[in-house]
Scaffold this motif. Structure first.
Motif, PDB file in Angstrom:
ATOM      1  N   GLU A 261       0.827  -1.205   0.000  1.00 15.03           N
ATOM      2  CA  GLU A 261       0.000   0.000   0.000  1.00 15.03           C
ATOM      3  C   GLU A 261       0.864   1.258   0.000  1.00 15.03           C
ATOM      4  O   GLU A 261       0.548   2.237  -0.693  1.00 15.03           O
ATOM      5  CB  GLU A 261      -0.925  -0.005   1.213  1.00 15.03           C
ATOM      6  N   GLU A 262       1.928   1.237   0.783  1.00 17.20           N
ATOM      7  CA  GLU A 262       2.823   2.404   0.821  1.00 17.20           C
ATOM      8  C   GLU A 262       3.453   2.657  -0.550  1.00 17.20           C
ATOM      9  O   GLU A 262       3.564   3.803  -1.004  1.00 17.20           O
ATOM     10  CB  GLU A 262       3.920   2.199   1.873  1.00 17.20           C
TER      11      GLU A 262
ATOM     12  N   GLU B  87       5.325   8.121   3.704  1.00 24.66           N
ATOM     13  CA  GLU B  87       5.319   6.779   3.127  1.00 24.66           C
ATOM     14  C   GLU B  87       6.718   6.160   3.155  1.00 24.66           C
ATOM     15  O   GLU B  87       6.877   4.963   3.444  1.00 24.66           O
ATOM     16  CB  GLU B  87       4.808   6.818   1.680  1.00 24.66           C
TER      17      GLU B  87
ATOM     18  N   GLU C  40       3.690  14.004   2.379  1.00 19.25           N
ATOM     19  CA  GLU C  40       3.066  12.688   2.225  1.00 19.25           C
ATOM     20  C   GLU C  40       4.085  11.649   1.743  1.00 19.25           C
ATOM     21  O   GLU C  40       4.103  10.506   2.220  1.00 19.25           O
ATOM     22  CB  GLU C  40       1.896  12.779   1.235  1.00 19.25           C
ATOM     23  N   LEU C  41       4.929  12.033   0.806  1.00 20.11           N
ATOM     24  CA  LEU C  41       5.972  11.114   0.333  1.00 20.11           C
ATOM     25  C   LEU C  41       6.912  10.721   1.473  1.00 20.11           C
ATOM     26  O   LEU C  41       7.291   9.550   1.617  1.00 20.11           O
ATOM     27  CB  LEU C  41       6.774  11.766  -0.792  1.00 20.11           C
TER      28      LEU C  41
ATOM     29  N   GLU D 235       0.980  12.840  -8.965  1.00 18.59           N
ATOM     30  CA  GLU D 235       0.435  14.160  -8.636  1.00 18.59           C
ATOM     31  C   GLU D 235       1.502  15.243  -8.755  1.00 18.59           C
ATOM     32  O   GLU D 235       1.216  16.368  -9.167  1.00 18.59           O
ATOM     33  CB  GLU D 235      -0.140  14.144  -7.221  1.00 18.59           C
TER      34      GLU D 235
ATOM     35  N   ASP E 172       2.184   1.798  -3.432  1.00 16.99           N
ATOM     36  CA  ASP E 172       1.126   2.308  -4.323  1.00 16.99           C
ATOM     37  C   ASP E 172       0.919   3.804  -4.108  1.00 16.99           C
ATOM     38  O   ASP E 172       0.770   4.567  -5.076  1.00 16.99           O
ATOM     39  CB  ASP E 172      -0.186   1.562  -4.067  1.00 16.99           C
ATOM     40  N   ARG E 173       0.907   4.214  -2.841  1.00 16.68           N
ATOM     41  CA  ARG E 173       0.697   5.649  -2.556  1.00 16.68           C
ATOM     42  C   ARG E 173       1.885   6.485  -3.029  1.00 16.68           C
ATOM     43  O   ARG E 173       1.706   7.626  -3.463  1.00 16.68           O
ATOM     44  CB  ARG E 173       0.438   5.849  -1.064  1.00 16.68           C
ATOM     45  N   ILE E 174       3.088   5.947  -2.935  1.00 17.41           N
ATOM     46  CA  ILE E 174       4.256   6.662  -3.458  1.00 17.41           C
ATOM     47  C   ILE E 174       4.079   6.909  -4.960  1.00 17.41           C
ATOM     48  O   ILE E 174       4.341   8.004  -5.462  1.00 17.41           O
ATOM     49  CB  ILE E 174       5.549   5.874  -3.176  1.00 17.41           C
TER      50      ILE E 174
ATOM     51  N   ILE F  95       1.261   7.132  -6.577  1.00 21.51           N
ATOM     52  CA  ILE F  95       0.193   8.129  -6.753  1.00 21.51           C
ATOM     53  C   ILE F  95       0.726   9.537  -6.500  1.00 21.51           C
ATOM     54  O   ILE F  95       0.431  10.474  -7.243  1.00 21.51           O
ATOM     55  CB  ILE F  95      -0.983   7.813  -5.808  1.00 21.51           C
ATOM     56  N   HIS F  96       1.537   9.686  -5.449  1.00 19.83           N
ATOM     57  CA  HIS F  96       2.086  11.012  -5.130  1.00 19.83           C
ATOM     58  C   HIS F  96       3.024  11.507  -6.233  1.00 19.83           C
ATOM     59  O   HIS F  96       3.013  12.699  -6.576  1.00 19.83           O
ATOM     60  CB  HIS F  96       2.825  10.968  -3.793  1.00 19.83           C
TER      61      HIS F  96
END
Length: 289
Positions: free
Chosen positions: A218-219, A254, A250-251, A229, A221-223, A225-226
């Motif tokens: 999950e971490e 994570e 946020e990065l 962005e 995946d969020r990296i 996404i960030h």
């Protein structure tokens, strides 16, 4: 197109009314903060200068200075008699209030008062101020162009590091299956070394718990996404500094989680690499408007 908050601009305008030279210096700041240095003759421009700066810029600490040199013909001064009499009358009233210990009026101080001395060609104060504002608009144009050029260089540096973050995250993700299998083998070896029989169901439960503890999918995946962005914000342009700064936070969060969950030396080293790249981006983003 993004803009840096660090820039310098200088613009001069010469004509019958004299020479107007504006110097603008801009550095990074959380908000827009203006510092003005205007000659007494044109001090009435302050509100117009601030309005223009607020329209042209969003963030930054900006020093704005004007140097005004009257035309040579102004050596023969022409007095604005009504304005002079009004200043003298006001000064006399102030002196009466202060008492007899006040100093005499200084003629040079009276001449410095805005509006007392007319320009050589008879131009009024409004015309003089308008001419100064034309020169200021040119200076702001140069300042914004410099900030955009610097912003382009910052965007390239940030994009390089964002690509590095994504590359490291991909490598970590590819490493996870092998790490899980290695962890399973290690756990089985430890149990076998103890010589204690363990039910298969219990063993599988322990393996699942260990896998969940070190799960960083999950971490990662969020990296991703960030990073997406960040690239979108750079492409969109405008005043995106605050948004990029938020994405850096946020990065960083994570990357810290990836490091804390790491059960493999390679992932630990990769997490350190992530933090280094993120910190480098954060430093660059502090200069973005």
């Amino acid at each position: 197109m993004i803009s840096s908050m660090t820039a310098f601009a200088r613009s001069s305008r010469s004509g019958p009314l004299g020479e107007f030279t504006w110097e603008l210096r801009s550095v990074n700041h959380r908000y827009l903060e203006l510092s003005l240095r205007l000659p007494d003759t044109l001090r009435g421009l302050e509100s117009r200068v601030r309005d223009l700066a607020n329209r042209e810029l969003s963030r930054g600490k900006v020093d704005i200075g004007l140097r005004y040199v009257p035309p040579v013909e102004a050596a023969s001064l022409e007095l604005n008699e009504p304005a002079l009499q009004a200043v003298i009358s006001a000064a006399m009233r102030v002196r009466d209030h202060l008492g007899a210990h006040t100093e005499s009026l200084n003629p040079l101080d009276l001449l410095r008062w805005p509006g007392v001395v007319k320009s050589a060609d008879g131009a009024d104060q409004e015309t003089l101020e308008n001419e100064a504002m034309h020169a200021l608009q040119a200076a702001f144009g140069e300042l914004k162009a410099t900030r955009r050029r610097e912003g382009d260089r910052l965007a390239e540096l940030i994009e390089e590091r964002a690509a590095g973050v994504l590359e490291l995250a991909t490598k970590i993700g590819e490493r996870i299956p092998a790490i899980r299998e290695a962890w399973r083998d290690k756990l089985r070896e430890r149990i076998a070394a103890l010589g204690v029989p363990v039910e298969p169901a219990r063993l599988e439960q322990e393996l699942v718990l260990a896998a969940q503890k070190g799960d960083i999918a999950e971490e990662l995946d969020r990296i991703g996404i960030h990073v997406k962005e960040i690239r979108s914000s750079l492409h969109k342009g405008g005043a995106v500094g605050r948004r990029l700064d938020f994405l850096m936070q946020e990065l960083g969060r994570e990357a810290n989680t990836v490091g804390s969950k790491a059960i493999d030396m390679e992932i630990t080293q990769a997490a350190v690499g992530l933090k280094v790249l993120i910190e480098q981006m954060r430093e660059q983003i502090q200069n973005i408007e």
